[in-house]
Design an enzyme around this catalytic site. Structure first.
Site, short mmCIF file in Angstrom:
data_model
loop_
_atom_site.label_atom_id
_atom_site.label_comp_id
_atom_site.label_asym_id
_atom_site.label_seq_id
_atom_site.Cartn_x
_atom_site.Cartn_y
_atom_site.Cartn_z
N SER A 113 0.84 -1.21 0.00
CA SER A 113 0.00 0.00 0.00
C SER A 113 0.87 1.25 0.00
O SER A 113 2.00 1.24 0.48
CB SER A 113 -0.89 0.04 1.25
OG SER A 113 -1.71 -1.10 1.31
N1 SAH Z 1 -0.82 -4.59 4.29
C1 SAH Z 1 -0.14 -4.92 3.05
C2 SAH Z 1 -1.02 -4.61 1.86
C3 SAH Z 1 -1.02 -5.75 0.91
S1 SAH Z 1 -2.19 -5.74 -0.40
C4 SAH Z 1 1.21 -4.26 2.95
O1 SAH Z 1 1.53 -3.42 3.80
O2 SAH Z 1 2.00 -4.60 2.07
C5 SAH Z 1 -3.49 -6.75 0.27
C6 SAH Z 1 -3.14 -8.16 0.68
O3 SAH Z 1 -4.35 -8.75 1.15
C7 SAH Z 1 -2.62 -9.06 -0.43
O4 SAH Z 1 -1.40 -9.62 -0.05
C8 SAH Z 1 -3.71 -10.13 -0.56
O5 SAH Z 1 -3.21 -11.41 -0.90
C9 SAH Z 1 -4.33 -10.12 0.83
N2 SAH Z 1 -5.70 -10.64 0.93
C10 SAH Z 1 -6.75 -10.47 0.09
N3 SAH Z 1 -7.85 -11.11 0.56
C11 SAH Z 1 -7.49 -11.70 1.72
C12 SAH Z 1 -8.18 -12.52 2.68
N4 SAH Z 1 -9.46 -12.88 2.53
N5 SAH Z 1 -7.48 -12.95 3.76
C13 SAH Z 1 -6.17 -12.61 3.93
N6 SAH Z 1 -5.48 -11.85 3.07
C14 SAH Z 1 -6.12 -11.39 1.98
#
Ligand code: SAH
Length: 215
Positions: free
Chosen positions: A65
């Site tokens: 993000s």
């Molecule tokens: N907080 C992260 C943002 C990553 S983007 C950072 O700082 O880098 C969002 C992430 O959510 C992705 O890695 C995706 O695989 C995960 N995601 C999507 N749906 C999900 C779910 N139902 N349970 C767990 N993770 C999920």
């Protein structure tokens, strides 16, 4: 190479000024962003962009993000050191590291095995040992470890994840981007067992929150 040079620290200080200009006021959030070496969370080809306020690919079709989004979500949680926070979407682990720097006890769930495995060794290698990482479906939360002082969803949820609501303490909030192609940053507060209040904080763009653990 896990280097954090003066140049990186200088770029980070500038990023923090940019976040202040964008309205981030929480000192603990700003101090945490100043402390976490974001360039180490990106693929090496993106290192020079690490301290721009932008999102970047991290593999498995996912993104880290953008710093202003991480800062806004961290600030909206309205919790401090010692709080127990559930994060959905570990991704690169950057948001988890920021919360850990704030003294928060982080419980973070990721559905992509590849990303889960990577953060499991990467975060401790940076000295972040206190947080707990889980491979699982964030829509289910962590009922055995509930209730939490706050819940942070870092993927776009098509609708409000119902099972997470009951994992909030009374008075606690869940910060979650709601929508499909674009989302609205939403904060839900649990006022009583079955009474919730909702506020919104503008548009944002996240990768989708998907059900189940990926293969
Ligand atoms: N907080 C992260 C943002 C990553 S983007 C950072 O700082 O880098 C969002 C992430 O959510 C992705 O890695 C995706 O695989 C995960 N995601 C999507 N749906 C999900 C779910 N139902 N349970 C767990 N993770 C999920």
């Amino acid at each position: 190479m896990k280097e954090d040079t003066f140049r990186h620290k200088g770029l980070r200080a500038r990023l923090v000024e940019e976040l202040v200009a964008k309205g981030i006021t929480n000192r603990a959030v700003l101090a945490a962003i100043n402390a976490v070496p974001r360039h180490l969370f990106l693929d090496s080809s993106f290192v020079k962009f690490a301290y721009q306020d932008k999102a970047f690919p991290i593999g498995a079709g996912q993104t880290i993000s953008q710093p202003s989004t991480v800062a806004l979500q961290s600030q909206l949680l309205n919790v401090g050191a010692g709080a127990r926070v559930l994060e959905v979407g570990t991704g690169s682990g950057y948001q988890s590291a920021v919360l850990t720097e704030m003294g928060i006890n982080v419980f973070s769930i990721e559905r992509q095995p590849e990303l889960f495995k990577k953060t499991q060794t990467f975060l401790p290698s940076l000295g972040y040992n206190r947080l707990r990482l889980f491979l699982g479906d964030g829509y289910e939360g962590l009922p055995d470890l509930a209730p939490f002082d706050a819940i942070l969803v870092t993927a776009g949820a098509a609708s409000l994840p119902q099972k997470l609501l009951v994992q909030l303490k009374i008075g606690a909030v869940m910060v979650v981007p709601i929508g499909t192609s674009k989302q609205v940053m939403t904060r839900i507060r649990r006022l009583s067992d079955d009474n919730f209040e909702q506020e919104t904080f503008g548009e944002c763009a996240f990768v989708p929150m998907l059900s189940g653990v990926a293969k």
